[in-house]
Design a protein around this motif. Sequence first.
Motif, PDB file in Angstrom:
ATOM      1  N   TRP A 153       0.830  -1.200   0.000  1.00  0.00           N
ATOM      2  CA  TRP A 153       0.000   0.000   0.000  1.00  0.00           C
ATOM      3  C   TRP A 153       0.864   1.249   0.000  1.00  0.00           C
ATOM      4  N   ARG A 154       1.983   1.198   0.732  1.00  0.00           N
ATOM      5  CA  ARG A 154       2.854   2.370   0.819  1.00  0.00           C
ATOM      6  C   ARG A 154       3.565   2.616  -0.515  1.00  0.00           C
ATOM      7  N   GLY A 178      -6.063  -1.484   5.722  1.00  0.00           N
ATOM      8  CA  GLY A 178      -6.654  -1.447   7.052  1.00  0.00           C
ATOM      9  C   GLY A 178      -7.421  -0.188   7.397  1.00  0.00           C
ATOM     10  N   PHE A 179      -7.478   0.770   6.479  1.00  0.00           N
ATOM     11  CA  PHE A 179      -8.248   1.977   6.749  1.00  0.00           C
ATOM     12  C   PHE A 179      -9.740   1.668   6.626  1.00  0.00           C
ATOM     13  N   GLU A 192       7.176  11.443   2.582  1.00  0.00           N
ATOM     14  CA  GLU A 192       7.702  10.419   3.485  1.00  0.00           C
ATOM     15  C   GLU A 192       7.100  10.587   4.885  1.00  0.00           C
ATOM     16  N   SER A 193       7.026  11.823   5.340  1.00  0.00           N
ATOM     17  CA  SER A 193       6.450  12.098   6.658  1.00  0.00           C
ATOM     18  C   SER A 193       4.964  11.751   6.689  1.00  0.00           C
ATOM     19  N   LEU A 194       4.264  12.072   5.619  1.00  0.00           N
ATOM     20  CA  LEU A 194       2.830  11.811   5.546  1.00  0.00           C
ATOM     21  C   LEU A 194       2.536  10.314   5.538  1.00  0.00           C
ATOM     22  N   LEU A 195       3.290   9.565   4.752  1.00  0.00           N
ATOM     23  CA  LEU A 195       3.073   8.119   4.688  1.00  0.00           C
ATOM     24  C   LEU A 195       3.386   7.460   6.029  1.00  0.00           C
ATOM     25  N   THR A 196       4.428   7.940   6.696  1.00  0.00           N
ATOM     26  CA  THR A 196       4.756   7.402   8.019  1.00  0.00           C
ATOM     27  C   THR A 196       3.647   7.711   9.010  1.00  0.00           C
ATOM     28  N   LEU A 216       0.441   8.170   8.276  1.00  0.00           N
ATOM     29  CA  LEU A 216      -0.710   7.337   7.935  1.00  0.00           C
ATOM     30  C   LEU A 216      -0.487   5.890   8.406  1.00  0.00           C
ATOM     31  N   GLU A 217       0.748   5.424   8.279  1.00  0.00           N
ATOM     32  CA  GLU A 217       1.057   4.054   8.688  1.00  0.00           C
ATOM     33  C   GLU A 217       0.797   3.843  10.173  1.00  0.00           C
TER      34      GLU A 217
END
Length: 205
Positions: free
Chosen positions: A78-79, A128-129, A193-197, A199-200
């Motif tokens: 997903w990432r 998983g969202f 990168e910050s946004l994906l982290t 969201l994770e």
Amino acid sequence: MARPLKALLSRDAILRAALDQIDTTGTLGLPALARSLGVSTSSLYHHVKGGREEVLEGVRGLLSAECMPAHRLPGESWREFTERWALSYRAGYAAHPAAVPLLTTQTVSHPATLASYETLAEVLHEAGFGDEELLHAVTVLDNFVLGSALDAGAPVEVWADRGSEDSALSRALRATRAQPGDRSQRAFRLGLESLLTGLERLLPV
């Protein structure tokens, strides 16, 4: 009189001329668009009966078909997919930053664009969202990409350098100028990168 071998006007020609007008002037007017194509304004309506709104949505579709992924690659997490989606989407719209303010004034309805958002939603859902938070995640990603696309069209010097050694901003401006590559692109990669982290961290363990 023999009929012309090909139509003098087509939907694709109208949309590409509209995008050229937006890139050049930052706006879209059907009379000016018709003049650029050498036809009357009424002639445009034979191909875009919805007028300006339909033209804008067609421009969105033109950009989306070229830059917004609608398929997940085999084995892509997903990432990985979301990163590819955001990078491609940003690159396409960063080439036409003047289109962003116009396109955000109306509901997204073009099939090519919706297909890309649907794939993103499916990928995030599988990750998983839940339904309650998924649209918010899509909105955050969308806002970030479009904001960065606008930044790509900003002046080279976004902030005036006061030249003071006591100014943290001035020191940062000078340090950034010394770095290789494009400031906007570097900032986008850092933010993504910050946004994906972030969201994770919202996903269930």
